[in-house]
Design a protein around this motif. Structure first.
Motif, PDB file in Angstrom:
ATOM      1  N   PHE A  67       0.805  -1.234   0.000  1.00  0.00           N
ATOM      2  CA  PHE A  67       0.000   0.000   0.000  1.00  0.00           C
ATOM      3  C   PHE A  67       0.834   1.279   0.000  1.00  0.00           C
ATOM      4  O   PHE A  67       0.419   2.307  -0.526  1.00  0.00           O
ATOM      5  N   ASN A  68       2.047   1.242   0.589  1.00  0.00           N
ATOM      6  CA  ASN A  68       2.867   2.462   0.648  1.00  0.00           C
ATOM      7  C   ASN A  68       4.069   2.431  -0.304  1.00  0.00           C
ATOM      8  O   ASN A  68       4.991   3.232  -0.169  1.00  0.00           O
ATOM      9  N   TYR A  69       4.048   1.493  -1.248  1.00  0.00           N
ATOM     10  CA  TYR A  69       5.069   1.402  -2.291  1.00  0.00           C
ATOM     11  C   TYR A  69       6.493   1.202  -1.733  1.00  0.00           C
ATOM     12  O   TYR A  69       7.471   1.619  -2.341  1.00  0.00           O
ATOM     13  N   SER A  70       6.613   0.512  -0.617  1.00  0.00           N
ATOM     14  CA  SER A  70       7.936   0.290  -0.030  1.00  0.00           C
ATOM     15  C   SER A  70       8.529  -1.071  -0.386  1.00  0.00           C
ATOM     16  O   SER A  70       9.725  -1.308  -0.173  1.00  0.00           O
ATOM     17  N   CYS A  71       7.717  -1.972  -0.907  1.00  0.00           N
ATOM     18  CA  CYS A  71       8.231  -3.279  -1.336  1.00  0.00           C
ATOM     19  C   CYS A  71       7.327  -3.842  -2.423  1.00  0.00           C
ATOM     20  O   CYS A  71       6.182  -3.404  -2.596  1.00  0.00           O
ATOM     21  N   GLY A  72       7.857  -4.795  -3.149  1.00  0.00           N
ATOM     22  CA  GLY A  72       7.082  -5.434  -4.215  1.00  0.00           C
ATOM     23  C   GLY A  72       7.535  -6.855  -4.432  1.00  0.00           C
ATOM     24  O   GLY A  72       8.664  -7.226  -4.068  1.00  0.00           O
ATOM     25  N   THR A  73       6.666  -7.658  -4.997  1.00  0.00           N
ATOM     26  CA  THR A  73       7.006  -9.044  -5.327  1.00  0.00           C
ATOM     27  C   THR A  73       6.614  -9.373  -6.758  1.00  0.00           C
ATOM     28  O   THR A  73       5.703  -8.768  -7.324  1.00  0.00           O
ATOM     29  N   ILE A  74       7.317 -10.329  -7.325  1.00  0.00           N
ATOM     30  CA  ILE A  74       6.905 -10.979  -8.571  1.00  0.00           C
ATOM     31  C   ILE A  74       6.746 -12.450  -8.242  1.00  0.00           C
ATOM     32  O   ILE A  74       7.672 -13.074  -7.709  1.00  0.00           O
ATOM     33  N   ILE A  75       5.571 -13.003  -8.495  1.00  0.00           N
ATOM     34  CA  ILE A  75       5.405 -14.441  -8.348  1.00  0.00           C
ATOM     35  C   ILE A  75       4.967 -15.026  -9.691  1.00  0.00           C
ATOM     36  O   ILE A  75       4.309 -14.360 -10.492  1.00  0.00           O
ATOM     37  N   GLY A  76       5.359 -16.258  -9.914  1.00  0.00           N
ATOM     38  CA  GLY A  76       4.999 -16.945 -11.151  1.00  0.00           C
ATOM     39  C   GLY A  76       4.608 -18.378 -10.864  1.00  0.00           C
ATOM     40  O   GLY A  76       5.313 -19.088 -10.138  1.00  0.00           O
ATOM     41  N   ILE A  77       3.461 -18.782 -11.370  1.00  0.00           N
ATOM     42  CA  ILE A  77       2.999 -20.159 -11.208  1.00  0.00           C
ATOM     43  C   ILE A  77       3.051 -20.865 -12.557  1.00  0.00           C
ATOM     44  O   ILE A  77       2.512 -20.364 -13.556  1.00  0.00           O
ATOM     45  N   SER A  78       3.708 -22.005 -12.585  1.00  0.00           N
ATOM     46  CA  SER A  78       3.768 -22.791 -13.818  1.00  0.00           C
ATOM     47  C   SER A  78       2.563 -23.720 -13.890  1.00  0.00           C
ATOM     48  O   SER A  78       2.011 -24.138 -12.871  1.00  0.00           O
ATOM     49  N   CYS A  79       2.145 -24.008 -15.121  1.00  0.00           N
ATOM     50  CA  CYS A  79       1.056 -24.948 -15.349  1.00  0.00           C
ATOM     51  C   CYS A  79       1.397 -25.771 -16.583  1.00  0.00           C
ATOM     52  O   CYS A  79       2.478 -25.618 -17.152  1.00  0.00           O
ATOM     53  N   GLU A  80       0.495 -26.626 -17.022  1.00  0.00           N
ATOM     54  CA  GLU A  80       0.805 -27.547 -18.114  1.00  0.00           C
ATOM     55  C   GLU A  80       0.418 -27.024 -19.490  1.00  0.00           C
ATOM     56  O   GLU A  80       0.973 -27.461 -20.493  1.00  0.00           O
ATOM     57  N   THR A  81      -0.533 -26.094 -19.547  1.00  0.00           N
ATOM     58  CA  THR A  81      -1.005 -25.624 -20.856  1.00  0.00           C
ATOM     59  C   THR A  81      -1.052 -24.101 -20.930  1.00  0.00           C
ATOM     60  O   THR A  81      -1.303 -23.425 -19.932  1.00  0.00           O
ATOM     61  N   LYS A 135      -1.022 -29.820 -13.178  1.00  0.00           N
ATOM     62  CA  LYS A 135       0.005 -29.652 -12.146  1.00  0.00           C
ATOM     63  C   LYS A 135       0.405 -28.183 -12.085  1.00  0.00           C
ATOM     64  O   LYS A 135       0.712 -27.563 -13.095  1.00  0.00           O
ATOM     65  N   LEU A 136       0.395 -27.615 -10.883  1.00  0.00           N
ATOM     66  CA  LEU A 136       0.777 -26.220 -10.666  1.00  0.00           C
ATOM     67  C   LEU A 136       1.954 -26.168  -9.701  1.00  0.00           C
ATOM     68  O   LEU A 136       2.052 -26.981  -8.797  1.00  0.00           O
ATOM     69  N   GLU A 137       2.816 -25.187  -9.891  1.00  0.00           N
ATOM     70  CA  GLU A 137       3.951 -25.020  -8.985  1.00  0.00           C
ATOM     71  C   GLU A 137       4.349 -23.553  -8.922  1.00  0.00           C
ATOM     72  O   GLU A 137       4.399 -22.870  -9.946  1.00  0.00           O
ATOM     73  N   LEU A 138       4.596 -23.079  -7.705  1.00  0.00           N
ATOM     74  CA  LEU A 138       5.104 -21.713  -7.547  1.00  0.00           C
ATOM     75  C   LEU A 138       6.580 -21.729  -7.950  1.00  0.00           C
ATOM     76  O   LEU A 138       7.436 -22.151  -7.189  1.00  0.00           O
TER      77      LEU A 138
END
Length: 271
Positions: A67-81, A135-138
């Motif tokens: 909310f205060n723009y002090s940190c950020g993340t990128i997450i990615g989940i893999s899938c089969e299609t 199948k999903l994976e972070l």
């Protein structure tokens, strides 16, 4: 050495180079993909530099900030299609996880954290696998902390970027920089941050190309120096031509807003 059609097809997908050239490159490199790419680049073929080892076959990425723009993340989940990776419900699920990820500093703590009726985030992902039948994976968890952080996720959810600034910035200015990084894929902010191994590899490629030219050693040396300088300018963020105003550099664009503003770091992840 016998090279399989599968290996040739893989190299062709990565490089966009013709089948016979890919086969020859693989033979010359004993089937090693990375060495085959280097062989093709030495020949003068235009192939994008592989800047990130964080690549997945299918799935989606999203970048978020708190909310205060002090940190950020990128997450990615893999899938089969690829079909699932574009599904709105899957992307909404990813968005929920992304917001939760901002509370944690690493992938292990995030996956083991509790969430609603689920034991933890990992169990939540496993449960959702039963819903979508894949199948999903972070696969990706990246976090940056800075006095001001901005996020940008490309509309395909295949590229996500975070940028950390030295102080508070107008969000439109910050977003412009994040969009530029997403589009132009710089290697580093400054020359000193480009890995020496990458510079040396580029010098080797350029020398190999220039040696074929019928010119004096003095002229060849100047050509090599010029090409290396061009490589550095084109691949360092602050020296790149700004994508929205290509008569000025990114540094000049920032100077128009605030000469004391610095870019501390950035993360750009892509499929």
């Amino acid at each position: 050495m016998k090279i399989s059609i599968k290996e040739i097809s893989k190299l062709r997908t990565i490089t966009g180079i013709g089948i016979m050239d890919c086969k020859k490159a693989l033979i010359q490199s004993n089937g090693n993909i990375d060495k085959a790419i280097l062989f093709l680049r030495k020949k003068g073929e235009k192939i994008a530099i592989n800047r990130s080892s964080s690549k997945m076959k299918d799935g989606a990425l999203i970048a978020s900030v708190n909310f205060n723009y002090s940190c950020g993340t990128i997450i990615g989940i893999s899938c089969e299609t690829d079909f699932l990776s574009k599904n709105s419900k899957f992307l909404n699920f990813l968005s929920i996880l992304s917001k939760q990820s901002l509370l944690f500093s690493n992938k292990i703590d995030f996956l083991s954290s509790s969430y609603d009726e689920y034991g933890n985030i990992q169990e939540m992902i496993v449960n959702y696998m039963g819903v979508v039948g894949e199948k999903l994976e972070l696969k990706i968890f990246e976090k940056i902390v800075s006095p001001f952080v901005i996020n940008y996720t490309h509309n395909t959810n295949k590229i996500a970027t975070l940028v950390g600034f030295s102080k508070k910035v107008n969000t439109l200015i910050a977003k412009d920089i994040a969009m530029h990084i997403t589009a132009m894929d710089p290697i580093a902010i400054y020359k000193k941050d480009i890995p020496t191994s990458l510079i040396n590899e580029e010098i080797e490629i350029i020398e190999n190309q220039v040696q074929k030219e019928n010119k004096s050693d003095f002229v060849k040396k100047n050509i090599i120096q010029g090409k290396i300088q061009k490589f550095i300018l084109e691949n360092t963020l602050l020296n790149q031509k700004f994508i929205k105003e290509n008569k000025i550099t990114v540094q000049e664009y920032l100077n128009k807003y605030d000469k004391n503003l610095k870019i501390n770091l950035f993360k750009r992840i892509s499929f």
